[in-house]
Design an enzyme around this catalytic site. Structure first.
Site, PDB file in Angstrom:
ATOM      1  N   CYS A  60      -9.187 115.431 -40.035  1.00 50.51           N
ATOM      2  CA  CYS A  60      -9.191 113.995 -40.349  1.00 50.51           C
ATOM      3  C   CYS A  60     -10.401 113.648 -41.225  1.00 50.51           C
ATOM      4  O   CYS A  60     -10.446 114.031 -42.382  1.00 50.51           O
ATOM      5  CB  CYS A  60      -9.114 113.176 -39.066  1.00 50.51           C
ATOM      6  SG  CYS A  60      -8.682 111.469 -39.365  1.00 50.51           S
ATOM      7  N   TYR A  61     -11.415 112.968 -40.681  1.00 50.80           N
ATOM      8  CA  TYR A  61     -12.613 112.662 -41.484  1.00 50.80           C
ATOM      9  C   TYR A  61     -13.220 113.950 -42.044  1.00 50.80           C
ATOM     10  O   TYR A  61     -13.664 114.000 -43.192  1.00 50.80           O
ATOM     11  CB  TYR A  61     -13.621 111.921 -40.607  1.00 50.80           C
ATOM     12  CG  TYR A  61     -14.899 111.496 -41.316  1.00 50.80           C
ATOM     13  CD1 TYR A  61     -14.967 110.279 -41.986  1.00 50.80           C
ATOM     14  CD2 TYR A  61     -16.039 112.305 -41.300  1.00 50.80           C
ATOM     15  CE1 TYR A  61     -16.134 109.884 -42.627  1.00 50.80           C
ATOM     16  CE2 TYR A  61     -17.207 111.922 -41.939  1.00 50.80           C
ATOM     17  CZ  TYR A  61     -17.248 110.706 -42.596  1.00 50.80           C
ATOM     18  OH  TYR A  61     -18.407 110.320 -43.229  1.00 50.80           O
ATOM     19  N   LYS A  86      -9.047 113.975 -17.197  1.00 52.58           N
ATOM     20  CA  LYS A  86      -8.271 113.590 -16.016  1.00 52.58           C
ATOM     21  C   LYS A  86      -7.443 114.742 -15.436  1.00 52.58           C
ATOM     22  O   LYS A  86      -7.435 114.956 -14.233  1.00 52.58           O
ATOM     23  CB  LYS A  86      -7.370 112.418 -16.413  1.00 52.58           C
ATOM     24  CG  LYS A  86      -6.651 111.751 -15.297  1.00 52.58           C
ATOM     25  CD  LYS A  86      -7.568 110.926 -14.430  1.00 52.58           C
ATOM     26  CE  LYS A  86      -7.501 109.469 -14.775  1.00 52.58           C
ATOM     27  NZ  LYS A  86      -8.546 108.684 -14.163  1.00 52.58           N
ATOM     28  N   GLY A 124     -13.720 110.914 -37.528  1.00 45.85           N
ATOM     29  CA  GLY A 124     -14.747 109.884 -37.382  1.00 45.85           C
ATOM     30  C   GLY A 124     -14.267 108.591 -38.012  1.00 45.85           C
ATOM     31  O   GLY A 124     -13.348 108.601 -38.832  1.00 45.85           O
ATOM     32  N   HIS A 158      -4.449 115.334 -36.083  1.00 46.42           N
ATOM     33  CA  HIS A 158      -5.296 115.787 -34.979  1.00 46.42           C
ATOM     34  C   HIS A 158      -4.608 116.896 -34.169  1.00 46.42           C
ATOM     35  O   HIS A 158      -3.771 116.594 -33.311  1.00 46.42           O
ATOM     36  CB  HIS A 158      -5.635 114.605 -34.068  1.00 46.42           C
ATOM     37  CG  HIS A 158      -6.541 113.624 -34.732  1.00 46.42           C
ATOM     38  ND1 HIS A 158      -7.911 113.717 -34.667  1.00 46.42           N
ATOM     39  CD2 HIS A 158      -6.274 112.563 -35.518  1.00 46.42           C
ATOM     40  CE1 HIS A 158      -8.444 112.755 -35.371  1.00 46.42           C
ATOM     41  NE2 HIS A 158      -7.480 112.032 -35.902  1.00 46.42           N
ATOM     42  N   GLU A 164      -5.859 118.524 -31.845  1.00 44.81           N
ATOM     43  CA  GLU A 164      -6.414 118.576 -30.484  1.00 44.81           C
ATOM     44  C   GLU A 164      -5.667 117.682 -29.497  1.00 44.81           C
ATOM     45  O   GLU A 164      -5.810 117.852 -28.290  1.00 44.81           O
ATOM     46  CB  GLU A 164      -7.909 118.211 -30.512  1.00 44.81           C
ATOM     47  CG  GLU A 164      -8.250 116.762 -30.858  1.00 44.81           C
ATOM     48  CD  GLU A 164      -8.274 116.470 -32.357  1.00 44.81           C
ATOM     49  OE1 GLU A 164      -7.735 117.287 -33.120  1.00 44.81           O
ATOM     50  OE2 GLU A 164      -8.798 115.416 -32.753  1.00 44.81           O
ATOM     51  N   ASP A 177     -10.612 109.595  -9.973  1.00 42.14           N
ATOM     52  CA  ASP A 177     -11.947 110.050 -10.361  1.00 42.14           C
ATOM     53  C   ASP A 177     -12.980 109.818  -9.271  1.00 42.14           C
ATOM     54  O   ASP A 177     -13.698 110.730  -8.868  1.00 42.14           O
ATOM     55  CB  ASP A 177     -12.416 109.341 -11.639  1.00 42.14           C
ATOM     56  CG  ASP A 177     -11.378 109.416 -12.731  1.00 42.14           C
ATOM     57  OD1 ASP A 177     -10.544 110.335 -12.662  1.00 42.14           O
ATOM     58  OD2 ASP A 177     -11.398 108.563 -13.631  1.00 42.14           O
TER      59      ASP A 177
END
Ligand code: XMP
Length: 513
Positions: free
Chosen positions: A84-85, A369, A57, A171, A173, A230
């Site tokens: 992280c945060y 995507k 965050g 991170h 992820e 998209d």
């Protein structure tokens, strides 16, 4: 959620990548519930999660008003992973110390593992991990040990194995973190869950089509088709569901790349026999953009004109629904979650539904995507569209720094065409997320023949990424860059300098504006 289903709670502190964490966990076969920081401890207890993840965050944990959580969460017995945060918050709430570091870490950093842990099982030292932070844990809470550091900062991975509490500053992820998936898999194992992988099937796509059918029934639907992946996949899904009840509009804003309009017409009108209305609105856009330099103002203005034009055209159809190709990164980057900051105003037809009393159909709202591409492939969309590079809604306007004029657009288009032609001759075209030209607006001195020239600077931006959240600049061979540069300065007389953008995201976004 069925009785006994295994589930992770993800508390979102406004992270740009919270949904990405959720996606990775879901890809490993486990349900995730995303909660706001204000979620009651009692509610968490009732849900009986197998584990809890505290997201990143933008706030500072030690500042008044920063989003936080009930410290009793650490006594629930469920394993907790702070990212992280979330890592800093755990340090802060358990009475360690967090400060604003003298140096920020952004992008790739080498991780040096000093003491392995169940979270780092199978993860070697020396891997590259992705950072985006200014604050750091400088004193560990009681009962915690240090597992890893970077070259400049300690306490990058910390743990209290007894209580199953883990904090990581980077991170896991984002795809650029090596062994990121392994770390998340390890966390699931710590939570008592056996991770497994998921893939889309024909049945899954048929269900999406059926969902559209069920929501729309016999009503008329309109769509703004941009030709990008998209909106193309979204429009085709809806077309497969309701066929002639869908009318798609393509608005030619004059901000498109060379040959775009023609190729779109060919695929959708001729191949799929879709009802496509092409609207020439170039003059309207140019008049509105005259003299506008601020990137956010440009983005908002283009969005507004787009809506006006679309509204005028669509009014006659009597439609009840509007299809949008919104995908998940659009939702978060426009601050769709409670504590996230607005990075860029994404171009969409946001104001239209209320004005025209339209209900939204956003079949791709939950996907990234690469997932949208998988869906497109299952639908049988040609490779030319599926593999098409993403193109921003506001078009070339956000690749021109400063005000937009037809002359600058023409220069940019010519440079961009050369880049595309040269890259298409190589295998790089398959590896890149995007490659494009930027009109930097910087004039520099050059020499042509025997004379001094004062000409434009074009930047080349080439990016490797798996989703829009993080990216690294592509290490294109010098020979290819030289070929492009030579052709641009030869074939586009206004340009006398070409530069290469060597910045990753974060901190730089992919588009310059
Ligand atoms: P940034 O510049 O935010 O871009 O790192 C991430 C990806 O999104 C594309 N992009 C947009 N796409 N509407 C879109 O549909 C927009 O307003 C927009 N702005 C950026 C960009 O090309 C990149 O692939």
């Amino acid at each position: 959620m069925g009785k006994g289903a295994k589930m992770i709670i993800l508390i979102d502190f406004g992270s740009q990548t919270a949904h990405l964490i959720a996606r990775r966990i879901r890809e490993l076969g486990t349900d995730v519930m995303i909660a706001v920081p204000e979620v009651e401890l009692e509610r968490i207890k009732q849900l009986k999660p197998q584990g809890i993840i505290l997201s990143g965050g933008p706030a500072d944990v030690f500042k008044k008003g920063a989003p936080t959580t009930n410290p009793k969460i650490f006594d629930l017995g469920a394993p907790i992973l702070g990212i992280c945060y979330g890592h800093q918050l755990m340090g802060h709430l358990l009475r360690g110390k967090v400060i604003t570091g003298s140096k920020k870490e952004f992008g790739p950093v080498e991780l040096i593992i000093e003491k392995s842990s169940s979270l780092l099982s199978g993860v070697p030292s020396g891997i590259t991990v992705w950072m985006s932070h200014g604050n750091e844990v400088v004193k560990l809470p009681e009962g915690f040990v240090d597992n890893a550091r970077t070259a400049t900062k300690p306490h990058t991975v910390i743990s209290n194995e007894n209580k199953k509490l883990y904090g990581i500053q980077f991170h896991p992820e984002v795809v650029h973190t090596e062994y990121g998936e392994q770390i998340l898999e390890n966390f699931l194992r710590i939570c008592g869950i056996a991770p497994k992988r998921r893939k889309f099937s024909r049945q899954f796509v048929d269900n999406l089509i059926q969902d559209v059918k069920d929501s729309v029934r016999n009503e008329k639907v309109i769509c703004a088709l941009s030709g990008g992946v998209d909106s193309s996949v979204a429009a085709l899904l809806v077309h497969k569901a309701i066929s002639k009840n869908l009318t798609s509009y393509y608005i030619d804003s004059g901000l498109m790349r060379d040959g775009e309009t023609e190729s779109l017409q060919k695929v959708f009108s001729q191949h799929y026999k879709m009802d496509i209305q092409i609207i020439d609105a170039k003059d309207k856009f140019f008049r509105a953009l005259k003299g506008i330099k601020d990137p956010e103002e440009k983005r908002k203005l283009i969005g507004r004109v787009f809506i006006e034009v679309f509204e005028t055209a669509a009014e006659k159809t009597g439609a009840k629904f509007l299809v949008q190709g919104t995908i998940y990164p659009d939702v978060i980057e426009s601050a769709g979650t409670k504590h996230a900051q607005v990075i860029k105003s994404h171009h969409n037809v946001g104001a239209l539904p209320e004005k025209m009393n339209l209900a939204l159909i956003e079949p791709l709202r939950n996907f990234y995507k690469d997932e949208v591409r998988q869906i497109g492939e299952i639908l049988g969309l040609p490779k030319t569209i599926i593999n098409r590079q993403p193109f921003p809604g506001p078009g070339l306007a956000v690749r021109i720094i400063g005000d937009v004029t037809e002359e600058k657009l023409e220069i940019l288009r010519m440079a961009d065409k050369i880049i595309q032609q040269e890259v298409e001759k190589t295998d790089w075209i398959k590896k890149l997320w995007q490659i494009f030209a930027v009109f930097t607006g910087i004039k520099t001195t050059g020499v042509r023949g025997d004379g001094r020239v004062y000409g434009e600077t074009i930047a080349i931006r080439a990016i490797e990424a798996k989703d829009a959240m993080s990216a690294s600049f592509a290490k294109l061979p010098y020979e290819l860059l030289e070929k492009i540069s030579l052709r641009i300065v030869t074939e586009v007389p206004e340009v006398n300098r070409v530069v290469y953008d060597i910045t990753n995201k974060p901190p730089a976004t992919m588009e310059w504006e």
